[in-house]
Design a protein around this motif. Structure first.
Motif, PDB file in Angstrom:
ATOM      1  N   ASP A 153      13.690  41.482  35.558  1.00 31.81           N
ATOM      2  CA  ASP A 153      14.742  41.429  36.582  1.00 31.81           C
ATOM      3  C   ASP A 153      15.419  40.074  36.657  1.00 31.81           C
ATOM      4  O   ASP A 153      16.397  39.911  37.392  1.00 31.81           O
ATOM      5  CB  ASP A 153      14.149  41.776  37.951  1.00 31.81           C
ATOM      6  N   LEU A 154      14.925  39.078  35.896  1.00 31.50           N
ATOM      7  CA  LEU A 154      15.505  37.735  35.918  1.00 31.50           C
ATOM      8  C   LEU A 154      16.111  37.407  34.559  1.00 31.50           C
ATOM      9  O   LEU A 154      15.477  37.629  33.519  1.00 31.50           O
ATOM     10  CB  LEU A 154      14.442  36.695  36.274  1.00 31.50           C
ATOM     11  N   SER A 155      17.311  36.862  34.559  1.00 33.87           N
ATOM     12  CA  SER A 155      17.988  36.525  33.309  1.00 33.87           C
ATOM     13  C   SER A 155      18.012  35.012  33.112  1.00 33.87           C
ATOM     14  O   SER A 155      18.304  34.253  34.032  1.00 33.87           O
ATOM     15  CB  SER A 155      19.422  37.071  33.309  1.00 33.87           C
ATOM     16  N   LEU A 156      17.697  34.608  31.897  1.00 37.36           N
ATOM     17  CA  LEU A 156      17.699  33.198  31.499  1.00 37.36           C
ATOM     18  C   LEU A 156      18.730  33.022  30.403  1.00 37.36           C
ATOM     19  O   LEU A 156      18.853  33.853  29.506  1.00 37.36           O
ATOM     20  CB  LEU A 156      16.307  32.801  30.982  1.00 37.36           C
ATOM     21  N   LEU A 157      19.487  31.938  30.451  1.00 36.07           N
ATOM     22  CA  LEU A 157      20.449  31.613  29.399  1.00 36.07           C
ATOM     23  C   LEU A 157      20.262  30.149  29.013  1.00 36.07           C
ATOM     24  O   LEU A 157      20.139  29.280  29.884  1.00 36.07           O
ATOM     25  CB  LEU A 157      21.888  31.848  29.881  1.00 36.07           C
ATOM     26  N   PRO A 178      18.630  34.939  25.466  1.00 40.81           N
ATOM     27  CA  PRO A 178      20.017  34.734  25.017  1.00 40.81           C
ATOM     28  C   PRO A 178      20.331  33.245  24.881  1.00 40.81           C
ATOM     29  O   PRO A 178      19.927  32.430  25.713  1.00 40.81           O
ATOM     30  CB  PRO A 178      20.851  35.370  26.134  1.00 40.81           C
ATOM     31  N   ARG A 179      21.059  32.927  23.826  1.00 34.65           N
ATOM     32  CA  ARG A 179      21.489  31.552  23.569  1.00 34.65           C
ATOM     33  C   ARG A 179      23.001  31.528  23.423  1.00 34.65           C
ATOM     34  O   ARG A 179      23.591  32.414  22.807  1.00 34.65           O
ATOM     35  CB  ARG A 179      20.849  31.019  22.288  1.00 34.65           C
ATOM     36  N   LEU A 180      23.619  30.485  23.950  1.00 35.64           N
ATOM     37  CA  LEU A 180      25.068  30.369  23.955  1.00 35.64           C
ATOM     38  C   LEU A 180      25.492  29.129  23.190  1.00 35.64           C
ATOM     39  O   LEU A 180      24.919  28.044  23.377  1.00 35.64           O
ATOM     40  CB  LEU A 180      25.580  30.296  25.391  1.00 35.64           C
ATOM     41  N   ALA A 181      26.495  29.274  22.325  1.00 38.16           N
ATOM     42  CA  ALA A 181      27.063  28.117  21.637  1.00 38.16           C
ATOM     43  C   ALA A 181      27.984  27.392  22.621  1.00 38.16           C
ATOM     44  O   ALA A 181      29.028  27.909  22.989  1.00 38.16           O
ATOM     45  CB  ALA A 181      27.837  28.552  20.403  1.00 38.16           C
ATOM     46  N   VAL A 182      27.568  26.195  23.037  1.00 33.56           N
ATOM     47  CA  VAL A 182      28.305  25.506  24.097  1.00 33.56           C
ATOM     48  C   VAL A 182      28.787  24.121  23.675  1.00 33.56           C
ATOM     49  O   VAL A 182      29.321  23.383  24.492  1.00 33.56           O
ATOM     50  CB  VAL A 182      27.441  25.382  25.380  1.00 33.56           C
ATOM     51  N   GLY A 183      28.622  23.752  22.411  1.00 31.45           N
ATOM     52  CA  GLY A 183      29.156  22.475  21.950  1.00 31.45           C
ATOM     53  C   GLY A 183      28.350  21.289  22.433  1.00 31.45           C
ATOM     54  O   GLY A 183      27.198  21.400  22.848  1.00 31.45           O
ATOM     55  N   ALA A 184      28.995  20.120  22.392  1.00 27.58           N
ATOM     56  CA  ALA A 184      28.289  18.874  22.676  1.00 27.58           C
ATOM     57  C   ALA A 184      28.091  18.622  24.166  1.00 27.58           C
ATOM     58  O   ALA A 184      27.334  17.749  24.547  1.00 27.58           O
ATOM     59  CB  ALA A 184      29.050  17.695  22.063  1.00 27.58           C
ATOM     60  N   GLN A 185      28.778  19.362  25.025  1.00 26.58           N
ATOM     61  CA  GLN A 185      28.639  19.176  26.473  1.00 26.58           C
ATOM     62  C   GLN A 185      27.939  20.394  27.073  1.00 26.58           C
ATOM     63  O   GLN A 185      28.416  21.021  28.013  1.00 26.58           O
ATOM     64  CB  GLN A 185      30.010  18.952  27.117  1.00 26.58           C
ATOM     65  N   HIS A 186      26.756  20.720  26.499  1.00 26.15           N
ATOM     66  CA  HIS A 186      26.082  21.972  26.833  1.00 26.15           C
ATOM     67  C   HIS A 186      25.634  22.052  28.279  1.00 26.15           C
ATOM     68  O   HIS A 186      25.676  23.116  28.894  1.00 26.15           O
ATOM     69  CB  HIS A 186      24.900  22.209  25.900  1.00 26.15           C
ATOM     70  N   SER A 187      25.201  20.938  28.866  1.00 27.58           N
ATOM     71  CA  SER A 187      24.640  20.984  30.210  1.00 27.58           C
ATOM     72  C   SER A 187      25.677  21.424  31.236  1.00 27.58           C
ATOM     73  O   SER A 187      25.413  22.301  32.069  1.00 27.58           O
ATOM     74  CB  SER A 187      24.063  19.620  30.593  1.00 27.58           C
TER      75      SER A 187
END
Length: 301
Positions: A153-157, A178-187
Motif C-alpha cells: 500500500d506504500l509507494s517508494l520512488l 521504481p527508479r526515475l532518471a532525474v539528472g544531476a539535480q535528483h534530490s
C-alpha cells in the motif's frame, strides 16, 4: 645578427622544455545536492573558489587547494553520464558517489573521511501522510525499512543509478522499486514529486531534505524519519574513471588526503571545513581516521 636571434630562439625552446611540467586537469562531477554540494546561483562551480561550504564541497575546497600540481574543473553530470564517459575512456572524478561492486568495474575508489552524522539515510514522507505510513515495527526508535518495503500500500520512488550503501542497496535489490532518471539535480526533483503526492516516501539525507524545504519556503511539509538500516555508508569515497589517467589522478587525491592528515594544525582545516560546531562524535571518528591515514600508505581500490 640572424645567428644571435636564432640562438636566442633556441634557448627559449630549451628553457621551456625544462620548465615545470604542464598542469594536469581533474574534471570533477558536480551535482546540486545541497547542503552537501551546492551550485552557485544555480550553476556548477567554475573554480575551487566557487565551491560551497557543505560537507562534500567544503572538504573539496580544503583538499584541492593543497594540490598545486593540478587544475580543477567541475562538470554538471548525472551518474549515468559519469558511467558512460568512463566506459568510453574519458576521465572524470567524483566525491559524491558511494562505492558499489558494480561501480568498481568502471571506477577506482579511495576514501576521504569517515561518514558524518549528516550522512545517515532517512525515510522522507509528507507530514500529512504520517498516519498512512504508521510507525510500524521500531528498533531503538527507528523504523525498519524492510517492513516498509514489504507493504504494497506504500509507494517508494528513487533516483535511477543512485546507491545508498551496501546495507540499503542489498535490501532494495530484494524488491521492485521504481527508479526515475532525474539528472544531476535528483534530490530537488524527487522531493518536488513527494510534496505533490506522486509517491508515499523516498530515501534521502535529512540535511538535504531540510535544505530543500528552506528553499521552497515550506519548512514543515516533509518529515525525516530515521531507519534501522540508515547508517549504511561508513566512509566518504572519492572515485575516478578506471582509465590510466584516472589512476594517476586518484593516486594524487589519495596522496593529498594523507598529506592533509599529517598537517600539524589539523584543527585549523577542520574549522575551515566544518566551522566551530563539529559534532563531538564526528570529531572523534575524524581524528582517529586521520591518524590512521597519516601513518598508512595509499588506499586505492
Amino acid at each position: 645578427m640572424r645567428s644571435a636571434l636564432a640562438l636566442a630562439a633556441l634557448m627559449t625552446v630549451v628553457v621551456a622544455a625544462h620548465a615545470a611540467p604542464p598542469v594536469d586537469t581533474i574534471r570533477w562531477v558536480a551535482q546540486d545536492v545541497p547542503p552537501h554540494f551546492s551550485f552557485v546561483q544555480g550553476r556548477a562551480p567554475r573554480t575551487v573558489a566557487e565551491l560551497g561550504g557543505g560537507e562534500v564541497d567544503g572538504f573539496m575546497r580544503v583538499l584541492l587547494a593543497r594540490m598545486p600540481g593540478f587544475h580543477h574543473e567541475f562538470v554538471e553530470a548525472s551518474t549515468t553520464r559519469y558511467e558512460a564517459e568512463s566506459r568510453r575512456g574519458e576521465t572524470l572524478c567524483s566525491a559524491l558517489h558511494v562505492r558499489t561492486p558494480a561501480r568498481a568495474g568502471w571506477l577506482y575508489f579511495s576514501h576521504l573521511y569517515p561518514a558524518l552524522a549528516s550522512r545517515e539515510i532517512h525515510v522522507i514522507v509528507r507530514r500529512g501522510a504520517l498516519a498512512q505510513l504508521g510507525q510500524g515495527r521500531l528498533q531503538d526508535g527507528r523504523i525498519v525499512l524492510a517492513d516498509l518495503l514489504g507493504r504494497p500500500d506504500l509507494s517508494l520512488l528513487l533516483a535511477r543509478d543512485r546507491a545508498f550503501g551496501a546495507q540499503i542497496d542489498n535490501l532494495l535489490a530484494q524488491h521492485v522499486v521504481p527508479r526515475l532518471a532525474v539528472g544531476a539535480q535528483h534530490s530537488h526533483r524527487l522531493l518536488d514529486m513527494l510534496r505533490a503526492g506522486r509517491m508515499d516516501y523516498t530515501l534521502e539525507y535529512p540535511a538535504v531534505a531540510a535544505d530543500y524545504l528552506r528553499r521552497v519556503g515550506e519548512p514543515d511539509a516533509l518529515v525525516a524519519l530515521p531507519v534501522v538500516e540508515g547508517l549504511s555508508t561508513l566512509l566518504s569515497y572519492v572515485s575516478c574513471s578506471r582509465t590510466p589517467r584516472g589512476r594517476r589522478q586518484i593516486e594524487a587525491v589519495d596522496a593529498a588526503v594523507r598529506a592533509l592528515a599529517r598537517e600539524p594544525d589539523r584543527a585549523a582545516w577542520v574549522r575551515q571545513w566544518r566551522g566551530d560546531s563539529v559534532d563531538p562524535a564526528d570529531l572523534r571518528r575524524l581524528n582517529a581516521y586521520m591518524d590512521e591515514r597519516a601513518r598508512g600508505g595509499p588506499r586505492i581500490e
